[in-house]
Design an enzyme around this catalytic site. Structure first.
Site, mmCIF file in Angstrom:
data_model
loop_
_atom_site.group_PDB
_atom_site.id
_atom_site.type_symbol
_atom_site.label_atom_id
_atom_site.label_comp_id
_atom_site.label_asym_id
_atom_site.label_seq_id
_atom_site.Cartn_x
_atom_site.Cartn_y
_atom_site.Cartn_z
ATOM 1 N N GLU A 1 -3.071 0.523 -6.385
ATOM 2 C CA GLU A 1 -2.037 -0.482 -6.634
ATOM 3 C C GLU A 1 -1.669 -0.429 -8.113
ATOM 4 O OE1 GLU A 1 0.696 -1.965 -5.805
ATOM 5 O OE2 GLU A 1 -0.405 -2.748 -4.064
ATOM 6 N N CYS B 1 0.877 -1.175 0.000
ATOM 7 C CA CYS B 1 0.000 0.000 0.000
ATOM 8 C C CYS B 1 0.909 1.219 0.000
ATOM 9 C CB CYS B 1 -0.907 0.003 1.224
ATOM 10 S SG CYS B 1 -2.009 1.440 1.307
#
Length: 252
Positions: free
Chosen positions: A112, A2
């Site tokens: 992502e 993340c």
């Protein structure tokens, strides 16, 4: 993994959803659709005030990138934005925080990047926005830590730095093609146990069982604009679906 997330939920909604008892509106960061490491975000945590009998659930703005208590400077924060769930209980940088300083990061979702092979040249990065399929806020498991800045007095506004990191786990099967890891998110039934500072043993079964990856199907991944790659871009459109346009070249 993340490395960027969106956090635009109204603080009042977070307070209601998580049963927050203490919150200072004056310290609330502005909504952001492109939060990057070293920036601040709202987290939910529980602490036992001095002289109090019970911990108080709070909503606080902390800086992203954990700085351990023993660190000589806060520069390591950029490298400590994530903590692996399989080793978080034993790594020196995280084990004390995992034992008694756990928090929840409420977000709209996270970004992502998928590595896409190219026919020519270098592979390119394709961004996705990952959020709950039901549209609810995503409650990411996190850890927080206090770092004492000894260059100034303890009562100085910069005397203490409070930072957090996001716990990550193996990606569920639907997200694995994008990236092999993902943030660990919690369901409402796990909120109390994860935030409880009374569970102060990092080896406690109640804590270790919360590190299990969630079942597949609760998240959705939406292709988004490459704009999100620059922290200078920050608007709600970054989370919207993006369709790539391919151009054909015709030779006459």
């Amino acid at each position: 993994m993340c490395g960027r997330f969106a956090a635009s939920n109204r603080p009042e909604d977070i307070v209601e959803l998580f049963g927050v008892q203490q919150w200072d509106p004056a310290g609330t960061p502005a909504p952001s659709w492109n939060v990057a490491p070293t920036q601040s975000a709202l987290v939910v945590l529980e602490r036992l005030p001095k002289g109090a009998a019970r911990p108080v659930r709070q909503l606080r703005a902390l800086r992203w990138g954990l700085v351990p208590q023993w660190a000589k400077s806060p520069e390591a924060a950029v490298k400590m934005i994530n903590a692996r769930s399989d080793t978080v209980h034993e790594k020196p940088s995280y084990r004390q925080a995992f034992a008694s300083r756990r928090c929840i990061l409420p977000v709209d979702g996270y970004y992502e990047w998928q590595t896409v092979p190219a026919e020519r040249g270098r592979p390119r990065k394709k961004p996705f926005f990952v959020s709950r399929a039901d549209g609810a806020p995503l409650a990411l498991a996190g850890l927080y830590e206090f770092w004492r800045n000894r260059t100034v007095p303890s009562d100085h506004p910069e005397g203490w730095l409070v930072t957090f990191t996001v716990v990550t786990t193996e990606a569920e099967e639907l997200l694995a093609p994008i990236h092999e890891r993902m943030p660990l998110f919690l369901d409402p039934g796990s909120f109390d146990a994860w935030l409880d500072p009374g569970l102060d043993d990092g080896e406690a079964p109640e804590l270790r069982r919360l590190l299990i990856p969630p079942p597949p199907g609760e998240l959705r991944a939406t292709p988004v604009s490459p704009e999100v790659g620059s922290i200078r871009n920050n608007h709600a459109g970054l989370t919207e679906p993006y369709v790539e346009v391919e151009y054909e070249t015709t030779l006459f």
